[in-house]
Design a protein around this motif. Sequence first.
Motif, PDB file in Angstrom:
ATOM      1  N   LEU A 797      32.962  74.658  32.720  1.00 15.02           N
ATOM      2  CA  LEU A 797      32.497  73.273  32.861  1.00 15.02           C
ATOM      3  C   LEU A 797      33.608  72.259  32.690  1.00 15.02           C
ATOM      4  CD1 LEU A 797      29.086  73.398  30.928  1.00 15.02           C
ATOM      5  CD2 LEU A 797      29.464  73.431  33.403  1.00 15.02           C
ATOM      6  N   ALA A 798      34.680  72.620  32.008  1.00 14.80           N
ATOM      7  CA  ALA A 798      35.770  71.659  31.808  1.00 14.80           C
ATOM      8  C   ALA A 798      36.412  71.257  33.128  1.00 14.80           C
ATOM      9  CB  ALA A 798      36.815  72.249  30.853  1.00 14.80           C
ATOM     10  N   ASP A 799      36.385  72.124  34.122  1.00 18.51           N
ATOM     11  CA  ASP A 799      36.947  71.826  35.445  1.00 18.51           C
ATOM     12  C   ASP A 799      35.799  71.355  36.328  1.00 18.51           C
ATOM     13  OD1 ASP A 799      38.214  71.711  37.868  1.00 18.51           O
ATOM     14  OD2 ASP A 799      39.203  73.665  37.672  1.00 18.51           O
ATOM     15  N   ARG A 800      35.653  70.049  36.440  1.00 21.17           N
ATOM     16  CA  ARG A 800      34.514  69.507  37.167  1.00 21.17           C
ATOM     17  C   ARG A 800      34.531  69.939  38.638  1.00 21.17           C
ATOM     18  NH1 ARG A 800      32.760  64.722  34.507  1.00 21.17           N
ATOM     19  NH2 ARG A 800      32.825  65.192  32.272  1.00 21.17           N
ATOM     20  N   ALA A 801      35.700  69.902  39.282  1.00 24.50           N
ATOM     21  CA  ALA A 801      35.772  70.245  40.711  1.00 24.50           C
ATOM     22  C   ALA A 801      35.387  71.699  40.936  1.00 24.50           C
ATOM     23  CB  ALA A 801      37.186  69.975  41.239  1.00 24.50           C
ATOM     24  N   ALA A 802      35.885  72.578  40.105  1.00 28.04           N
ATOM     25  CA  ALA A 802      35.547  73.995  40.260  1.00 28.04           C
ATOM     26  C   ALA A 802      34.069  74.233  39.998  1.00 28.04           C
ATOM     27  CB  ALA A 802      36.400  74.843  39.316  1.00 28.04           C
ATOM     28  N   LEU A 830      23.042  68.371  36.345  1.00 27.47           N
ATOM     29  CA  LEU A 830      23.128  68.762  34.923  1.00 27.47           C
ATOM     30  C   LEU A 830      24.512  69.279  34.570  1.00 27.47           C
ATOM     31  CD1 LEU A 830      21.663  69.303  32.199  1.00 27.47           C
ATOM     32  CD2 LEU A 830      21.091  71.575  33.106  1.00 27.47           C
ATOM     33  N   LEU A 831      25.135  70.040  35.479  1.00 26.22           N
ATOM     34  CA  LEU A 831      26.401  70.695  35.170  1.00 26.22           C
ATOM     35  C   LEU A 831      27.608  69.811  35.452  1.00 26.22           C
ATOM     36  CD1 LEU A 831      25.712  74.289  36.537  1.00 26.22           C
ATOM     37  CD2 LEU A 831      25.439  73.425  34.204  1.00 26.22           C
ATOM     38  N   THR A 832      27.422  68.702  36.138  1.00 25.48           N
ATOM     39  CA  THR A 832      28.583  67.882  36.503  1.00 25.48           C
ATOM     40  C   THR A 832      28.494  66.444  36.006  1.00 25.48           C
ATOM     41  OG1 THR A 832      27.554  67.375  38.656  1.00 25.48           O
ATOM     42  CG2 THR A 832      29.039  69.289  38.542  1.00 25.48           C
ATOM     43  N   ARG A 833      27.305  65.926  35.792  1.00 27.31           N
ATOM     44  CA  ARG A 833      27.168  64.542  35.333  1.00 27.31           C
ATOM     45  C   ARG A 833      27.063  64.525  33.806  1.00 27.31           C
ATOM     46  NH1 ARG A 833      22.187  62.025  38.264  1.00 27.31           N
ATOM     47  NH2 ARG A 833      22.509  60.593  36.513  1.00 27.31           N
ATOM     48  N   PRO A 834      27.967  63.842  33.070  1.00 25.70           N
ATOM     49  CA  PRO A 834      27.964  63.877  31.594  1.00 25.70           C
ATOM     50  C   PRO A 834      26.684  63.329  30.977  1.00 25.70           C
ATOM     51  CG  PRO A 834      30.059  63.068  32.416  1.00 25.70           C
ATOM     52  CD  PRO A 834      29.147  63.140  33.602  1.00 25.70           C
ATOM     53  N   GLY A 835      26.048  62.352  31.618  1.00 24.66           N
ATOM     54  CA  GLY A 835      24.889  61.752  30.979  1.00 24.66           C
ATOM     55  C   GLY A 835      23.592  62.496  31.196  1.00 24.66           C
ATOM     56  N   GLU A 871      32.874  64.650  23.423  1.00 21.28           N
ATOM     57  CA  GLU A 871      33.440  65.870  22.839  1.00 21.28           C
ATOM     58  C   GLU A 871      32.493  67.048  22.947  1.00 21.28           C
ATOM     59  OE1 GLU A 871      34.714  67.500  18.373  1.00 21.28           O
ATOM     60  OE2 GLU A 871      34.461  65.344  18.759  1.00 21.28           O
ATOM     61  N   LEU A 872      31.202  66.818  22.776  1.00 27.72           N
ATOM     62  CA  LEU A 872      30.233  67.910  22.718  1.00 27.72           C
ATOM     63  C   LEU A 872      29.441  68.071  24.008  1.00 27.72           C
ATOM     64  CD1 LEU A 872      28.774  67.293  19.123  1.00 27.72           C
ATOM     65  CD2 LEU A 872      30.571  68.900  19.815  1.00 27.72           C
ATOM     66  N   TRP A 873      29.865  67.389  25.094  1.00 25.09           N
ATOM     67  CA  TRP A 873      29.104  67.485  26.335  1.00 25.09           C
ATOM     68  C   TRP A 873      29.027  68.918  26.841  1.00 25.09           C
ATOM     69  CZ3 TRP A 873      31.233  68.894  31.137  1.00 25.09           C
ATOM     70  CH2 TRP A 873      30.315  68.875  32.203  1.00 25.09           C
ATOM     71  N   GLN A 874      30.154  69.618  26.879  1.00 25.60           N
ATOM     72  CA  GLN A 874      30.175  70.977  27.389  1.00 25.60           C
ATOM     73  C   GLN A 874      29.310  71.897  26.523  1.00 25.60           C
ATOM     74  OE1 GLN A 874      34.105  72.500  28.052  1.00 25.60           O
ATOM     75  NE2 GLN A 874      33.409  74.564  28.545  1.00 25.60           N
ATOM     76  N   GLU A 875      29.398  71.767  25.190  1.00 26.38           N
ATOM     77  CA  GLU A 875      28.568  72.586  24.310  1.00 26.38           C
ATOM     78  C   GLU A 875      27.086  72.275  24.504  1.00 26.38           C
ATOM     79  OE1 GLU A 875      29.659  72.864  20.196  1.00 26.38           O
ATOM     80  OE2 GLU A 875      31.755  72.407  20.638  1.00 26.38           O
TER      81      GLU A 875
END
Length: 895
Positions: A797-802, A830-835, A871-875
């Motif tokens: 998830l840290a690599d948004r483009a991938a 869900l997997l690409t938009r932080p909000g 900070e905790l978006w990915q988790e």
Amino acid sequence: MTAHETTPPAPAAAQEQPAVSSSISTQPPPQMSGPAPLPTGTPLSYRLVFTSDWHPGTGTGRPGDVDHLVNRDADDLPYLPAKTVTGVWRDACEIVARALDGSSDTGPWQGWVRFAFGSQPALSGSPTTTRGTGRDAAGAAGGKAPSPPASTAPPVAAAVSIRAARYCDGVRAVLARDSFVREAVTFVKPGVRVDPHTGRATPGMLRFSEQARVGSVLHGTFEITGAASPGGLASAAPLDENARRCVTALLLAGSRLVEQIGGKRRRGNGRCTLELPSIIDPTPWWDWLETASPPPPPAVDAAPPAVTSAVTSAVTSPVTPTPWPHATPVPGWEIARLSITLDDPLVAGGRQLGNQVMGRDHIPGSTLLPGVLRRLGPAGQAALLAGHLVVTDATVDVAGERGLPVPRTFGAVKTEPGRIINRANTDARTLETRKIDGYVATTRPLRRVRPTLSVHTHNSVSDTMQRPTTDEGGGVYTYRALATKRPLVAEIRVRAGLLPAGWAEDLSGSWVLGRSRKDDYGRATVSATPVSPPAPRARLVDARRIVVWLVSDMILLDERLRASSDPALLREALTRELRLPATALKQVGSADGRRSHTFAVTRTESWHTRWCRPRPTLLGLAAGSIVSYDLTAGDGSGGTTPRLDPTLVAELETGGLGERRGEGLGQLCIAAVPGPSGGVEDGPEVITRFADTQEPAEKALAARTEPRAAAGAAPSTTIPIGGAGTADTRATNTDILSADDIALIAALRTEAWRAEIARRAVTVATDPDGLRRVFGDGVDKVPPSQLAQLRDILPRLADRAATESLVDKLVDPSRRRSWPDGVGRQLKALLTRPGQVWEALGWVGPAGPTAGGQTHEAPHAATIAANLRTELWQEAVQTLVLTCLTAHRRNREAQ
């Protein structure tokens, strides 16, 4: 269970009686050069920095929830009891002493360990604990015979007092105002028991243990109090520079060997470092220890006075009588009112039942007396010996006055909760009543307070087995301590003119009282205020019936000078002290269903500190006893009814009656009530007028102002600071927080968010509508094998483009016809938009869960929440998706 490595309790009466100064060797050794030692009598700080999770256990759990709970303080935060810190620190110092002494079993450093931490009489049978004691080392150096074994020698108190380790005030204030973050201070860790034969988990042995988090920094204080003395009391003799330097070096070296503390510390828990900020540069101390030749510790002469000849005593320590400020006391009394606020729970008086020490619900006068005498000096001691000084018991404050024990004629009606009657003024023949306890005010309406008692469990760890055992005098023991937050009130009464003006001011300050006062118990703040003595009550001249209320235990001697509980002795003593004819007082019998007298028997057990021996057990009349007398015209009175002298009554109520009045025994109150032949009514309204009442309002008041009693071994728990209706006066400025404290608060806040994310994810996953909000409508049409491919995408998830590319390939209609368009769009957002994940979790407030909290960053709460969401978006995404996938699979299997 946390290893509270301490010596089990001595007899309950020990350490509760006035101290008599011990004789200590006064031959000073030559001064040694070296680093400047720590001072005596000054509280010094220490810090425990934890580098792993830690478990200060209580030995108890919550049935069906947690098997092992952590020990919590009054603010509901984990802490390390002083007995735990003392035990681990002592073990480290013993290792240092054996290393410095080499092969010697009686080296001087081992004697300094005993001098600093006190003797261990219960461990006399262990060869590792009887070597190198302070008295043995000192005796060998002086060419004297060795001292008796520790089992027969009197106990020697520690010269070092160590207090509990807690979070600093700034951190405590922050956590007290933010319950969301405070819940993250601990977490529950699962565990199993492994079968040593099979190497597998033992069936039915899954357990859950509460743990305090890594990164905690606890602060405590320690103090070098002075030379040790027998009987468990520190002597007033200060330590010279040599002794302070040896104790300082020993404590510093021992602190470097403290690496684990608390429960399961040999399984990875409790790794820590013990720091002494008072010693900035320890290098000179290491150089000094390499070449130091320490003297033996000060020897304590604990021989009883009876074995010392009169000639030797006259030559070595001539007794000089203390002159009186005045040749004879001036009539009247001077009174100082002591308001005592407990900073720690207090164990005083009471009895020892097996491994339980049952402390009283008040502070006996015998416990206050040593501190009073130390502050009043020789003049106060002389006044006590002459019978002109009285120290009353310290009882809880009730409605602004010193609470008095509930009269034993009072009873609670069993069938009517909250109803209390006075059986002396009410016909109770048709009522079933039970005895009530607590303390009352003297005025109406009835105000009753029951002081809070807390229960604390400790243990003594065997050096051989490294666990609590009874083989060497150890095991588990429990203290029942007084933990009330209401002020306690006592009075110091002395004959007018015997003490210098302003003597009451010397009584204010910090006191240490009761048992085990060198560690977890006994600290109190005392404020003394002079008050006027009560004036004689002139109306008592016309009294025809009096009620005597014992407001403390009373000891009376019979014709053979033995303590007795015979009520007839009370009538004889009153007749004598009030100068009445021998037959003037006639005890009133019960009539018309009213009980005019109720006696109870008590026993007083005490300890002779100088002799280190128990005193005889004395029987007496218990506090709260009530008896009524009619004043009658007896033989030789000429038919005239005798009259009370108000001055003598006031003198009796102030000075007391019976034996050991200086320690607060024998206190009473006399009231006049109308009898068959008339008379007046004068005295406490709770005795003269009170008959029947309900007290629901008073119970509610007590529930709000008194701390809640803790369950099991946990310490007393109070209403959290900063709660409704309370105000926390501690500073919360970030300037007083260290970098470690700020990092701890940030870590706790992060863990609190993680726990909240997990909780909300479970809530969403268990809701059918929540699953559709996360995956979109039509998710049931997607095969489980394709949904499982999301697990491969989550770590990237840290690599948004991938991530976008992988999701597009996964839901591509040309390749995956089973993916509805709504599900694909929903997953991609869900997997690409932080909000999106916070909306799915129902967490869209401007500042998250801390919006209503008052933290030390309250003005920046929105900024903190924004940073944590980033900070905790990915988790959060990973937790939500994995939880929903698990719930979705279980739902399909259930269908």
